[in-house]
Motif scaffolding. Structure first.
Motif, short mmCIF file in Angstrom:
data_model
loop_
_atom_site.label_atom_id
_atom_site.label_comp_id
_atom_site.label_asym_id
_atom_site.label_seq_id
_atom_site.Cartn_x
_atom_site.Cartn_y
_atom_site.Cartn_z
N LYS A 22 0.81 -1.23 0.00
CA LYS A 22 0.00 0.00 0.00
C LYS A 22 0.84 1.27 0.00
O LYS A 22 0.37 2.34 0.38
N THR A 23 2.09 1.16 -0.44
CA THR A 23 2.96 2.32 -0.59
C THR A 23 2.74 2.91 -1.98
O THR A 23 2.82 2.18 -2.97
N PRO A 24 2.45 4.20 -2.09
CA PRO A 24 2.21 4.80 -3.40
C PRO A 24 3.48 4.79 -4.27
O PRO A 24 4.56 5.11 -3.79
N VAL A 25 3.30 4.43 -5.54
CA VAL A 25 4.37 4.44 -6.53
C VAL A 25 3.86 5.25 -7.71
O VAL A 25 2.77 4.98 -8.23
N SER A 26 4.64 6.24 -8.13
CA SER A 26 4.25 7.09 -9.26
C SER A 26 5.21 6.89 -10.42
O SER A 26 6.43 6.78 -10.20
N LEU A 27 4.68 6.88 -11.62
CA LEU A 27 5.55 6.79 -12.79
C LEU A 27 6.50 7.98 -12.83
O LEU A 27 7.67 7.83 -13.17
N ALA A 66 20.29 -3.15 -17.21
CA ALA A 66 20.11 -2.05 -18.15
C ALA A 66 19.54 -0.81 -17.44
O ALA A 66 19.27 0.20 -18.09
N GLY A 67 19.35 -0.90 -16.12
CA GLY A 67 18.84 0.24 -15.37
C GLY A 67 17.35 0.46 -15.51
O GLY A 67 16.85 1.55 -15.23
N VAL A 68 16.62 -0.56 -15.94
CA VAL A 68 15.18 -0.45 -16.17
C VAL A 68 14.42 -0.94 -14.94
O VAL A 68 14.67 -2.05 -14.45
N GLN A 69 13.48 -0.11 -14.46
CA GLN A 69 12.60 -0.50 -13.36
C GLN A 69 11.38 -1.21 -13.92
O GLN A 69 10.73 -0.69 -14.82
N VAL A 70 11.07 -2.38 -13.42
CA VAL A 70 9.87 -3.12 -13.83
C VAL A 70 8.74 -2.79 -12.85
O VAL A 70 8.95 -2.85 -11.63
N LEU A 71 7.58 -2.45 -13.38
CA LEU A 71 6.37 -2.25 -12.59
C LEU A 71 5.27 -3.12 -13.19
O LEU A 71 4.92 -2.94 -14.36
N ALA A 72 4.75 -4.05 -12.42
CA ALA A 72 3.67 -4.93 -12.88
C ALA A 72 2.35 -4.39 -12.33
O ALA A 72 2.26 -4.06 -11.14
N ILE A 73 1.33 -4.31 -13.19
CA ILE A 73 0.07 -3.65 -12.82
C ILE A 73 -1.12 -4.55 -13.16
O ILE A 73 -1.24 -5.03 -14.28
N SER A 74 -2.01 -4.72 -12.16
CA SER A 74 -3.28 -5.42 -12.41
C SER A 74 -4.38 -4.73 -11.63
O SER A 74 -4.12 -3.84 -10.81
N SER A 96 -1.48 -2.05 -7.65
CA SER A 96 -2.93 -2.31 -7.67
C SER A 96 -3.69 -1.18 -8.35
O SER A 96 -3.73 -0.05 -7.85
N ASP A 97 -4.31 -1.49 -9.47
CA ASP A 97 -5.16 -0.56 -10.22
C ASP A 97 -6.62 -0.85 -9.88
O ASP A 97 -7.50 -0.80 -10.74
N TYR A 98 -6.84 -1.20 -8.61
CA TYR A 98 -8.16 -1.65 -8.18
C TYR A 98 -9.19 -0.52 -8.12
O TYR A 98 -10.33 -0.70 -8.54
N TRP A 99 -8.78 0.65 -7.58
CA TRP A 99 -9.76 1.73 -7.45
C TRP A 99 -9.11 3.07 -7.71
O TRP A 99 -8.05 3.33 -7.16
#
Length: 158
Positions: A22-27, A66-74, A96-99
């Motif tokens: 539940k920690t906010p992550v922003s692009l 390669a210095g790329v951050q992976v973010l998986a979203i559902s 979490s793209d729940y709400w």
């Protein structure tokens, strides 16, 4: 279901989503710092998604090197993502793209409204926030991750 995904060359829409803790992550946290691989997937604990994310987990060094951050979203809840992530040992954030339900998937044009889930959309966003690779696979069709690795390699300065 449109689900065409955003085009290469488009500016990636910014978002803030909670991770499994539940920690906010922003692009935008990564803009100017490092590229980001956004991996949208339909459901935690499903067979194809587990297989894809386990392959990503096992190949994570390719992206990290390669210095790329992976973010998986559902569209799953943070609680279910936490249980799944711990079970599978994922070392990248599960967001979490729940709400509001599927709002980020909708912004990337990978939301399947009839099923209330994200399609298998993959977007490589460069340090300037521009989409450099985009791919959308239909439900049930696993992705070929070698294309992602080629796109990451193409980001490297010549």
């Amino acid at each position: 279901m449109t689900g065409q995904g955003l085009a290469v060359g488009a500016t990636a829409p910014d978002f803030t989503l909670p991770d499994a803790n539940k920690t906010p992550v922003s692009l935008s946290d990564f803009r100017g710092k490092q590229p980001v691989l956004l991996v949208f997937y339909p459901f935690a604990f499903s067979g194809v998604c587990t297989g894809e994310l386990c392959q990503l987990r096992d190949d994570l060094s390719t992206f990290a090197d390669a210095g790329v951050q992976v973010l998986a979203i559902s569209c799953d809840t943070a609680q279910s993502l936490k249980a799944w992530g711990e079970q599978q040992g994922y070392q990248f954030p599960l967001l979490s793209d729940y709400w509001p339900h599927g709002a980020v998937a909708q912004a990337y044009d990978v939301f399947f409204d009839k099923a209330g889930m994200a399609l298998r959309g993959t977007f490589l966003v460069d340090v300037d926030g521009v989409i450099r690779f985009a791919e959308v696979n239909p439900p049930g069709q696993a992705r070929d991750q070698s294309a992602w690795q080629r796109a990451v390699s193409a980001l490297a300065p010549a």
